[in-house]
Scaffold this motif. Structure first.
Motif, short mmCIF file in Angstrom:
data_model
loop_
_atom_site.label_atom_id
_atom_site.label_comp_id
_atom_site.label_asym_id
_atom_site.label_seq_id
_atom_site.Cartn_x
_atom_site.Cartn_y
_atom_site.Cartn_z
N PHE A 27 -22.84 8.98 -7.46
CA PHE A 27 -22.40 10.28 -6.92
C PHE A 27 -21.38 10.13 -5.81
CE2 PHE A 27 -26.86 11.07 -8.29
CZ PHE A 27 -26.59 11.95 -9.32
N ILE A 28 -21.47 9.05 -5.03
CA ILE A 28 -20.62 8.92 -3.84
C ILE A 28 -19.26 8.32 -4.17
CG2 ILE A 28 -20.45 7.83 -1.56
CD1 ILE A 28 -23.49 8.01 -1.39
N PHE A 29 -19.23 7.26 -4.98
CA PHE A 29 -17.97 6.61 -5.36
C PHE A 29 -17.76 6.71 -6.86
CE2 PHE A 29 -18.95 3.84 -1.49
CZ PHE A 29 -18.14 4.60 -0.66
N PRO A 30 -16.52 6.70 -7.32
CA PRO A 30 -16.24 6.88 -8.74
C PRO A 30 -16.62 5.66 -9.57
CG PRO A 30 -14.21 6.44 -7.55
CD PRO A 30 -15.28 6.62 -6.51
N ALA A 31 -16.97 5.92 -10.83
CA ALA A 31 -17.27 4.84 -11.77
C ALA A 31 -15.97 4.09 -12.10
CB ALA A 31 -17.89 5.41 -13.04
N LEU B 33 -17.91 12.15 -4.68
CA LEU B 33 -17.97 12.76 -3.36
C LEU B 33 -16.90 12.17 -2.44
CD1 LEU B 33 -19.54 14.83 -1.66
CD2 LEU B 33 -21.02 12.95 -0.92
N LEU B 34 -16.67 10.86 -2.54
CA LEU B 34 -15.67 10.20 -1.70
C LEU B 34 -14.67 9.42 -2.56
CD1 LEU B 34 -18.00 8.84 1.15
CD2 LEU B 34 -16.52 10.86 1.23
N ASP B 35 -13.49 9.23 -2.02
CA ASP B 35 -12.40 8.53 -2.70
C ASP B 35 -12.32 7.11 -2.16
OD1 ASP B 35 -10.03 7.51 -3.65
OD2 ASP B 35 -8.77 9.17 -2.97
N ASN B 36 -12.63 6.10 -2.99
CA ASN B 36 -12.65 4.72 -2.52
C ASN B 36 -11.36 3.96 -2.81
OD1 ASN B 36 -12.90 4.43 -5.29
ND2 ASN B 36 -14.46 2.82 -5.18
N SER B 37 -10.26 4.67 -2.97
CA SER B 37 -8.98 3.99 -3.22
C SER B 37 -8.59 3.00 -2.11
CB SER B 37 -7.86 5.02 -3.44
OG SER B 37 -7.76 5.92 -2.36
N PRO B 38 -8.95 3.25 -0.82
CA PRO B 38 -8.63 2.23 0.19
C PRO B 38 -9.32 0.89 -0.09
CG PRO B 38 -9.08 4.32 1.25
CD PRO B 38 -9.45 4.49 -0.19
N GLY C 299 -8.11 13.99 2.08
CA GLY C 299 -8.84 13.11 1.17
C GLY C 299 -10.31 13.49 1.04
N VAL C 300 -10.95 13.80 2.18
CA VAL C 300 -12.38 14.11 2.17
C VAL C 300 -12.66 15.44 1.49
CG1 VAL C 300 -14.39 14.64 3.61
CG2 VAL C 300 -12.93 12.69 4.17
N PHE C 301 -11.99 16.48 1.95
CA PHE C 301 -12.35 17.81 1.48
C PHE C 301 -11.79 18.13 0.10
CE2 PHE C 301 -13.17 18.04 6.03
CZ PHE C 301 -14.47 18.52 6.00
N ASN C 302 -10.61 17.59 -0.23
CA ASN C 302 -10.12 17.77 -1.60
C ASN C 302 -11.07 17.12 -2.59
OD1 ASN C 302 -7.93 19.22 -0.83
ND2 ASN C 302 -6.39 17.77 -1.55
N ASN C 303 -11.48 15.90 -2.28
CA ASN C 303 -12.37 15.18 -3.19
C ASN C 303 -13.73 15.87 -3.29
OD1 ASN C 303 -11.47 12.61 -4.49
ND2 ASN C 303 -13.59 12.05 -4.11
N SER C 304 -14.22 16.37 -2.15
CA SER C 304 -15.52 17.04 -2.16
C SER C 304 -15.48 18.33 -2.97
CB SER C 304 -15.96 17.35 -0.72
OG SER C 304 -16.08 16.16 0.03
N MET C 305 -14.38 19.08 -2.82
CA MET C 305 -14.25 20.32 -3.57
C MET C 305 -14.10 20.04 -5.07
SD MET C 305 -14.75 22.75 -1.51
CE MET C 305 -15.91 21.63 -0.70
N LEU C 306 -13.35 18.99 -5.40
CA LEU C 306 -13.21 18.60 -6.81
C LEU C 306 -14.56 18.19 -7.38
CD1 LEU C 306 -9.86 16.59 -6.78
CD2 LEU C 306 -10.29 18.76 -7.95
#
Length: 388
Positions: A195-199, A114-119, A87-94
């Motif tokens: 930048f950190i969490f998605p809109a 930068l991070l995936d806030n789906s949780p 989750g961390v590195f895939n999202n960061s690379m994307l």
């Protein structure tokens, strides 16, 4: 005009745990089964999550605060954003690929962060029944709840509000108030750190953290009918103490720049708005009553509670609580260098750090018990379990 107290909860990621400590103390100043003493609640960024919880439990203030306390004291970062390796590195690379592709005019990977806030999405669905906000309004415990988010398309600060039918939408330069049934998507949008969490998409526009471009954070409360406001901030005002300035000439890391930017977003606008409010109050004090009525301005009492200690320094002491994947990611952008604790403090959603902030907020509020009780117009004999 009917007197109404408003509670304004500002943003700041994990720093919002400080607000819970202040609220815990206030709940102890009141009778055990008292309803929420703030008929108007305004939340921005992570403060929106606390605000919505209080609105849902407006009929029993202590119960709502206890729910918040239990939640924050048992938080883990993985409940807010993905901390697993994939989750961390895939999202960061994307995210990095999206930046590069946008630079060359390709918009294929624009919906990344930068991070995936789906949780957090799953957590809100499980724990926060927003449909009960209307129950609090219908029962007369809540006059209005507002959640502020920033529109990436329009550039406006939008306060979505749900309240009594008499409320009137507003439009000012760069900011609007829109009546709408508050849902989890509004909380996600308001707390989406840039930048950190998605809109988050609401109707036809993507929204991000409500503190961005919120030039008048007190304004929603006043439009909703507040005659006095209690503001619980999450950043110290003025000087943060005597910092080691030996390496001040060192070029700032990405983490330092990000932390400085977030601090500016979450602090500067509130300071400026409080200054404006003070000037208006000074003006009202010398104006004849007839002129006040004609100009439609009034005195508004304001009480602000801020951390007595720098939260970024507390975060530095608890930084090792972050999952190793997040620590590595932050280390890559310089978050463990000088001033890296500022960025860490926004992401450190771990129970020991949150517990430390709750304790700080609780102690800060106890020290100002008399001020708070005067603001709430509560006599000492009416409160219960008054701690010394």
């Amino acid at each position: 005009m009917e007197k109404r107290a408003a509670l304004i909860l500002t943003g700041g990621g994990a720093r919002a745990a400080y607000q819970v400590g202040v609220l815990k103390a206030i709940a102890e100043f009141l009778p055990r089964n008292a309803h929420c003493p703030f008929p108007i609640i305004c939340g921005t960024s992570a403060g929106a999550l606390n605000a919505a919880t209080l609105a849902v439990n407006a009929g029993n203030f202590r119960r709502g605060v206890q729910y918040l306390t239990n939640t924050w004291k048992n938080f883990h970062a993985y409940q807010i954003y993905r901390t697993d390796v994939v989750g961390v590195f895939n999202n960061s690379m994307l995210w990095l690929a999206g930046v590069v592709l946008n630079m060359i005019g390709i918009n294929k990977l624009s919906k990344v962060s930068l991070l995936d806030n789906s949780p957090l999405i799953e957590l809100l669905e499980q724990m926060l029944p927003c449909e009960k906000i209307q129950d609090s309004i219908d029962a007369g415990y809540l006059h209005a709840l507002s959640i502020t988010a920033s529109g990436y398309g329009s550039g406006q600060s939008v306060s979505f509000y749900q309240g009594v039918k008499q409320l009137i939408p507003w439009r000012r330069r760069g900011r609007v108030g829109i009546p709408m049934q508050i849902e989890n998507k509004h909380l996600l949008a308001s707390s989406a750190l840039p930048f950190i969490f998605p809109a988050t998409l609401i109707n036809r526009e993507y929204f991000g953290d409500g503190s961005m471009r919120q030039t008048a954070p007190i304004s929603p409360a006043l439009h909703l009918g507040a005659t006095r406001v209690l503001i619980i901030g999450v950043s110290m005002n003025g000087n943060h103490g005597n910092y080691d300035r030996a390496d001040i000439g060192q070029y700032p890391s990405l983490a330092s720049i990000a932390g400085h930017t977030l601090n500016s977003i979450f602090l500067d606008s509130m300071e400026a708005d409080l200054e404006r409010l003070k000037k208006i109050n000074d003006l009202v004090a010398i104006m004849p009553e007839e002129m006040r009525v004609r100009a439609e301005i009034r005195h508004v009492d304001a009480l602000i509670i801020l951390p007595s200690q720098p939260i970024d320094k507390i975060a530095e002491r608890h930084a090792t609580e972050l999952p190793w994947t997040i620590r590595l990611l932050l280390r890559l952008i310089g978050a463990r260098q000088q001033s890296g604790g500022t960025l860490v403090s926004y992401l450190l959603s771990e129970k020991k750090f949150c517990g430390a902030l709750i304790d700080l907020g609780y102690q800060d509020a106890l020290k100002r018990r008399d001020e708070i009780m005067t603001f709430l117009e509560v006599m000492p004999s009416q409160g219960q379990e008054m701690p010394e």
